[in-house]
Write an enzyme that holds these catalytic residues in place. Structure first.
Site, PDB file in Angstrom:
ATOM      1  CB  THR A 146      60.851 -13.419  15.082  1.00  0.00           C
ATOM      2  OG1 THR A 146      60.293 -12.677  13.992  1.00  0.00           O
ATOM      3  CG2 THR A 146      62.122 -14.131  14.642  1.00  0.00           C
ATOM      4  CE1 TYR A 196      51.956  -3.948   2.651  1.00  0.00           C
ATOM      5  CE2 TYR A 196      51.285  -4.025   0.352  1.00  0.00           C
ATOM      6  CZ  TYR A 196      51.712  -4.658   1.493  1.00  0.00           C
ATOM      7  OH  TYR A 196      51.917  -6.019   1.483  1.00  0.00           O
ATOM      8  CB  THR A 216      46.774 -13.648   5.965  1.00  0.00           C
ATOM      9  OG1 THR A 216      46.859 -12.408   5.237  1.00  0.00           O
ATOM     10  CG2 THR A 216      47.586 -14.712   5.254  1.00  0.00           C
ATOM     11  CG  ASN A 272      56.263 -13.459   6.676  1.00  0.00           C
ATOM     12  OD1 ASN A 272      55.581 -13.417   5.659  1.00  0.00           O
ATOM     13  ND2 ASN A 272      55.725 -13.534   7.898  1.00  0.00           N
ATOM     14  CE  LYS A 330      55.354  -5.729   1.737  1.00  0.00           C
ATOM     15  NZ  LYS A 330      56.134  -6.843   2.348  1.00  0.00           N
ATOM     16  CB  VAL A 343      47.841 -14.445   1.110  1.00  0.00           C
ATOM     17  CG1 VAL A 343      48.031 -15.803   1.771  1.00  0.00           C
ATOM     18  CG2 VAL A 343      48.864 -14.248  -0.014  1.00  0.00           C
TER      19      VAL A 343
END
Length: 233
Positions: free
Chosen positions: A37, A141, A176, A78, A145, A174
């Site tokens: 998605t 954030y 990304t 995710n 989380k 990570v």
């Protein structure tokens, strides 16, 4: 425990970063179908994935995705946002926006897909968290989380009798787009995806994907001055 081989999986935020790596790894392990998605499904690049439009904070969008993907047996929450609003200075709307994506979004998706997974004989949910679930360093954030981690722990208890296992994936930095500005050691999305799928297949309650995450989790039993040395200054 859930086998990836032959499963039908939906990955939110499946067009980039960890999500894209998960889609690739799922097919490598024999998943029969993977819905990837994105807000714009044209950004999904895996040739075998089924692109699916989804805005996780929009109930109508979630309902439409669930109507389309009636064969799902594994859900991977995710998709997430990184607003990092300051609790004292940022507009409250920014804090609320982070929670809409990182807490209420996966809750909406989970509520939509639990009946589907149950009807298909049971399966698995993987929720992607962060090492900042346990450290209050980035305002909204970290708080969103942390709330999501608590949601995962509650859902694990609620869903076990319904034949659905729940794994929480916790990661540090990570490699990304989200962490592009960070000058620190980073895990590869592929390595994180491999550990996540290992966790699904082994029935792990949690996957701690790197040394930083394992270190921080171990410090939760310590005095707060260990986690936040600035308090002792």
């Amino acid at each position: 425990m859930t086998s990836i081989e032959g499963s039908v999986v939906l990955v939110t935020g499946g067009s980039r970063g960890i999500g894209r790596a998960l889609v690739q790894a799922l097919y490598e392990r024999g998943a029969s179908k993977v819905y990837a998605t994105a807000r714009d499904p044209r950004t999904v690049t895996h040739p075998d994935a089924v692109p699916l439009a989804l805005e996780v904070s929009d109930p109508a969008s979630v309902a439409a995705a669930a109507e389309r993907a009636q064969d799902v047996t594994v859900l991977i929450n995710n998709a997430g946002a990184s607003v990092n609003a300051n609790f004292l200075d940022s507009p409250v709307e920014d804090v609320r926006r982070e929670f809409e994506t990182n807490f209420f979004g996966p809750l909406l998706v989970t509520r939509a897909f639990v009946p589907i997974i149950e009807r298909n004989g049971g399966g698995h949910i993987l929720n992607v968290h962060s090492v900042l679930s346990w450290v209050g360093l980035l305002g909204s954030y970290s708080a969103s989380k942390a709330a999501f981690w608590s949601q995962t722990n509650s859902l694990r208890l609620d869903l076990k009798p319904r034949g659905i296992d729940v794994t929480g994936l916790h990661v540090g930095y990570v490699d990304t787009d989200m962490a592009a500005h960070v000058d620190a050691p980073k895990s590869s999305p592929e390595g994180v995806a491999a550990q996540a799928l290992d966790g699904i297949e082994s029935g792990a309650f949690e996957v701690l994907a790197d040394d930083l995450t394992r270190q921080v989790k171990a410090q939760l039993a310590e005095d707060l001055g260990v986690m936040y040395p600035q308090l002792a200054a």
